[in-house]
Each structure stands twice: as structure tokens, then as C-alpha cells.
Design an enzyme around this catalytic site. Structure first.
Site, short mmCIF file in Angstrom:
data_model
loop_
_atom_site.label_atom_id
_atom_site.label_comp_id
_atom_site.label_asym_id
_atom_site.label_seq_id
_atom_site.Cartn_x
_atom_site.Cartn_y
_atom_site.Cartn_z
N HIS A 155 -2.97 24.78 27.31
CA HIS A 155 -3.10 25.80 26.24
C HIS A 155 -4.27 26.75 26.53
O HIS A 155 -4.85 27.30 25.60
CB HIS A 155 -3.31 25.15 24.87
CG HIS A 155 -2.36 24.01 24.59
ND1 HIS A 155 -1.15 24.19 23.97
CD2 HIS A 155 -2.44 22.69 24.86
CE1 HIS A 155 -0.53 23.02 23.87
NE2 HIS A 155 -1.29 22.09 24.42
N SER A 276 -12.72 52.01 39.02
CA SER A 276 -12.24 52.84 37.92
C SER A 276 -12.70 54.27 38.19
O SER A 276 -13.73 54.49 38.80
CB SER A 276 -12.83 52.33 36.62
OG SER A 276 -12.88 53.36 35.66
N LYS A 282 -16.76 48.95 37.23
CA LYS A 282 -15.52 48.19 37.28
C LYS A 282 -15.09 47.78 38.68
O LYS A 282 -15.22 48.53 39.64
CB LYS A 282 -14.37 49.00 36.65
CG LYS A 282 -14.42 49.13 35.15
CD LYS A 282 -14.32 47.80 34.39
CE LYS A 282 -12.92 47.27 34.34
NZ LYS A 282 -12.03 48.07 33.50
N GLU A 289 -2.37 42.30 39.46
CA GLU A 289 -1.66 42.87 38.30
C GLU A 289 -0.32 43.48 38.73
O GLU A 289 0.70 43.32 38.05
CB GLU A 289 -2.52 43.94 37.62
CG GLU A 289 -3.71 43.35 36.89
CD GLU A 289 -4.70 44.42 36.46
OE1 GLU A 289 -4.28 45.45 35.91
OE2 GLU A 289 -5.91 44.24 36.70
#
Ligand code: ARG
Length: 460
Positions: A155, A276, A282, A289
Site C-alpha cells: 500500500h 526544466s 529541477k 515517465e
């Protein structure tokens, strides 16, 4: 001019020609198409169906056409209907009547069924090689991090201590099964359909076994209708690819989490991260992804194939031309994902101290504390479980961990406790003790990783 011009009074409408044509996506099968034609012509010559000398001329010219396409000196005509039409047209232009004999006892229906099988056998072998490489990287990394303690989760809550090597090998097992599924799919693809004709076989005395041997096929198709209509091998491969994408997307999700400041278990190499355009701080896990995102299009490809085949009457229907874009997209997507994913994993930096620190929080040794009461003090597990729950609640109240909680507090909850508990709940002890076959103990991980490398070796 079309192959079928004899029966027709008009050319196909130009826009409809584009609609009908498959050349933009089936020309990638030119080598397979030509190898198939060479085998067919050789067999026709050997069986005396066409003249031997003509057969040799056809084979030589076909080889030249293949070499010229590869060299870029023969451009493929984008207006041709498909790769089969283009190659035959080119051959006929060069050889005249000898070229016109190539299609004796053959239809584009059995020709395309052959070409896709040959192409997918080759593509599947490439994917299997990439998956083997991924498993090798994972097994080697597992060996390197066999003693690295990290929290295991259920979980997404810290659950029990494991080793990072064990976590990596879990993915190794999934990818090994993906390899197995692809190998299975290839077995059923390995059937030579030429000789099925358009649908009803042929009256020519073909030696179909000879064609199959020339092309390296294990079997010859047993039913001409099935030979030209079957595309279930495309569905099987797309399904195996889909599962590999499921596994890659789960792994990617974890990579993304592990890269976050909330976890910081790993750092990806700069070569496999992006920045970024506005936020200077970043460093983003774009590769992971994209892999996660691309899984969706592959499942779409699988649905395309299933829906395309559903309800089609026997034998060939033009709907089946839609098989190629879907299965090629699935193949290409997995190939592309693995090409970026494997070196990304291979070069990632594992932040073992952060993993260890995360494992020290979250009471992931609570089960071991209960097991201590069972093993050392003879309590029934349910009682030990309840007592440990109370201890955890007390720790939370006092902002302590099971390791830092005083003996006095322990004994308030259960007088049976003694100093031995601190050793029993040390994370090293908890992990090292999980030596049950399949468990995360370092010695297990080492031998499982070795076993995986051996399995991969034996596949070669
Ligand atoms: N381009 C076609 C395909 O990919 C080849 C087979 C065409 N056969 C036919 N009878 N129209 O399916």
C-alpha cells in the site's frame, strides 16, 4: 498500372489509392518479401513448375533489387499499392516475361502472411535479446546491492525490511517471464503459409517443405484457409509486449518515486535526466515517465488487433492490412523504451544511506518484534501481534522507534521482554534471517542473481 488491370476499365481514384495502399508501412518488410520470393522461385524451379534457368535469373535479380533498396539506389515508389506489388513490378520491368512467372502458384494473401511471420520472428528475437540484456544488468546490480537494506512496501506504506538486490531481482523475474512468453509466441509463428494461395491452395505440385526449409521455418501450415487468415500470432506477440510494458511501467513508477526528494533512494545519471525550462533546480526522470506513458499506446495496439480480427469471416479480408501498423508500433515502442531504459538503470546511482535511513523509520521490524515474543518467549502469534501493536502506539506517542524505546517501556506493555529484543529487531538481523527460499537475505539474493545469470547464459 495495377496488378488486376485486365478486369478493370479505369485506374483507381488517386485519393482512394492512398487510402488503399499499405506501402508506407509494409515496405519495412522488403527484405523478408524478397527472401520469400527467392525461396518460392527456387522451389518452383526445383519442382519443374518454371524453367530452372529462369528461376535462377529471377533469384539473382531479386537479390539485386534487395541490395539496391538497402543501398538506397532503388527508391521505393510511394504510390505502389504495397511492397509485394512494388517488388514484382520492378522485377518484371527488368526481366520481362521471366519476372511475370514469379507469382505462379502464389497469392499476395499467402505472401503477406509469410512476410509478417518472417518479420515478427526477427523482431521478436531482437526484443528477446534486449530483455536478456536488461535481466543481466538487473542480476549484476542485485549482486552489487545484495546487502543494501531498504524498506519493502505494501500500500506504499513501509512494511518489512528487504534488500535492494531482492527488489531488483523481482523485476528480473518478470522480464524473464516476458522472454518466455515471446519465445512461446515465436513457436506458433514459425509456420510457413506459402502454398495456401489466395485461400484454396493450388493445383501446382509445390514442395512446400522445401520452401519452409529454405526460409528456416519449423512447420508448414496444415490448412490453406487458416494459413492466410491467421493473425493470432500478432495478437500473441502484442500481448507479450503489452505485459513487458506493464512491467516496465511499474518499474518506471518506482524509479520516479525513488528520484523524488521524498524518497531520494537513487539518482539518475545526467545523461538520462532532463531539466526544466523555468525551474533551475529541477532534474526530472523524463525517460521513466515516457516509458510509463508509452505503455498506453501498446495496449491500444493490442486492442486494435483484437478488434480488427473479431468477427472476420474466412479467409482474407482487407481489414487484415490493419495488422501491420499496430503490431509494428508495439514492437517499435518496446524496442525504443528498452533502448533508453537499460542504460538508465545501468548508470543510476544508488543512495544506500538514504535507503537505510528510510528503513529505520516506519516500524518495519514490528513483525520481527512479534516473532521474537513467539520464538524466545513462547507466546502465541496473535498475542505477540497485539502486544507489538501497543508498543508501536507507545513509540508514536513518545516519538521513539522500537530500537530506541527503553526496556522499562517494553516491560510496561509486556513483562516478558528482556534486552535480547534489541538484537532481534536490528534491521540486519531481520533481513539476514529471511533466508527462506525466495526471501530477501543477502545470501539468497547472491545465489538468485547467479542463477539468473546462468539461466540467461543457457538461453544463448
Ligand atoms: N497489402 C495487403 C495486406 O497487407 C496485401 C494482401 C492483399 N491481398 C488482397 N487480396 N488485397 O494485407
Amino acid at each position: 498500372m495495377k496488378l488486376w488491370a485486365g478486369r478493370f476499365h479505369k485506374e483507381l481514384d488517386p485519393k482512394t489509392n492512398d487510402f488503399n495502399s499499405s506501402i508506407s508501412f509494409d515496405s519495412r518488410m522488403y527484405q523478408e518479401d524478397i527472401r520469400g520470393s527467392i525461396a518460392h522461385a527456387t522451389m518452383l524451379g526445383a519442382c519443374g513448375i518454371i524453367d530452372k534457368v529462369e528461376s535462377e535469373k529471377i533469384c539473382d535479380e531479386l537479390q539485386k533489387i534487395s541490395d539496391e533498396i538497402t543501398a538506397g539506389t532503388l527508391p521505393i515508389d510511394p504510390n505502389a499499392e504495397d511492397i509485394h506489388t512494388f517488388v514484382e513490378g520492378e522485377l518484371t520491368q527488368r526481366l520481362g516475361s521471366a519476372g511475370k512467372r514469379l507469382h505462379t502458384a502464389r497469392s499476395r494473401n499467402d505472401q503477406v502472411a509469410l512476410d509478417i511471420r518472417m518479420t515478427l520472428k526477427k523482431e521478436a528475437a531482437g526484443l528477446i535479446d534486449q530483455l536478456k540484456e536488461l535481466c543481466t544488468v538487473l542480476a549484476n546490480k542485485a549482486m552489487e546491492y545484495s546487502e543494501t537494506i531498504m524498506p519493502g512496501y505494501t500500500h506504499l506504506q513501509r512494511a518489512q525490511p528487504i534488500t535492494f538486490g531482492h527488489h531488483l531481482l523481482a523485476y528480473g523475474e518478470m522480464f524473464l517471464r516476458d522472454i518466455g512468453r515471446m519465445q512461446d509466441a515465436v513457436k506458433r509463428m514459425d509456420v510457413m503459409p506459402l502454398g495456401s494461395g489466395a485461400l484454396a491452395g493450388t493445383t501446382y505440385p509445390l514442395d512446400r517443405r522445401m520452401t519452409a526449409d529454405l526460409l528456416g521455418f519449423a512447420q508448414v501450415s496444415r490448412n490453406s484457409l487458416d494459413g492466410v487468415s491467421d493473425r493470432d500470432f500478432c495478437v500473441e506477440l502484442a500481448s507479450a509486449i503489452s505485459l513487458a510494458m506493464v512491467h516496465l511501467s511499474r518499474f518506471s513508477e518506482e524509479i520516479i518515486l525513488w528520484c523524488s526528494w521524498e524518497f531520494k533512494f537513487i539518482e539518475l545519471d545526467d545523461a538520462f535526466s532532463t531539466g526544466s525550462s523555468i525551474m533551475p533546480q529541477k532534474k526530472n526522470p523524463d525517460i521513466a515517465e515516457l516509458v510509463r506513458g508509452k505503455s498506453g499506446r501498446v495496449f491500444g495496439d493490442l486492442m486494435t488487433l483484437l478488434s480488427m480480427l473479431k468477427g472476420l469471416p474466412l479467409a482474407y479480408n482487407k481489414d487484415m492490412q490493419e495488422d501491420k501498423e499496430a503490431i509494428f508500433d508495439a514492437v517499435d515502442t518496446l524496442k525504443l523504451c528498452l533502448t533508453a531504459f537499460i542504460p538508465m538503470i545501468d548508470t543510476m546511482r544508488v543512495l544506500t544511506d538514504n535507503m537505510r535511513a528510510a528503513a529505520a523509520k516506519g516500524f518495519i521490524n514490528a513483525t520481527d518484534c512479534a516473532d521474537y515474543l513467539v520464538g524466545e518467549k513462547g507466546l502465541p502469534f496473535r498475542d505477540a501481534y497485539r502486544i507489538t501493536g501497543e508498543l508501536v502506539a507507545r513509540c508514536i506517542e513518545l516519538n521513539e522507534t522500537l530500537e530506541s524505546l527503553s526496556m522499562e517501556e517494553y516491560q510496561k506493555v509486556c513483562p516478558e521482554f528482556d534486552e535480547g529484543v534489541y538484537e532481534a529487531i536490528s534491521l540486519e538481523k531481520c533481513v539476514n534471517g529471511r533466508t527462506v527460499y525466495g526471501g530477501p537475505a543477502p545470501e539468497n539474493v547472491k545465489s538468485q542473481a547467479k542463477g539468473m545469470l546462468k539461466t540467461l547464459e543457457q538461453m544463448k
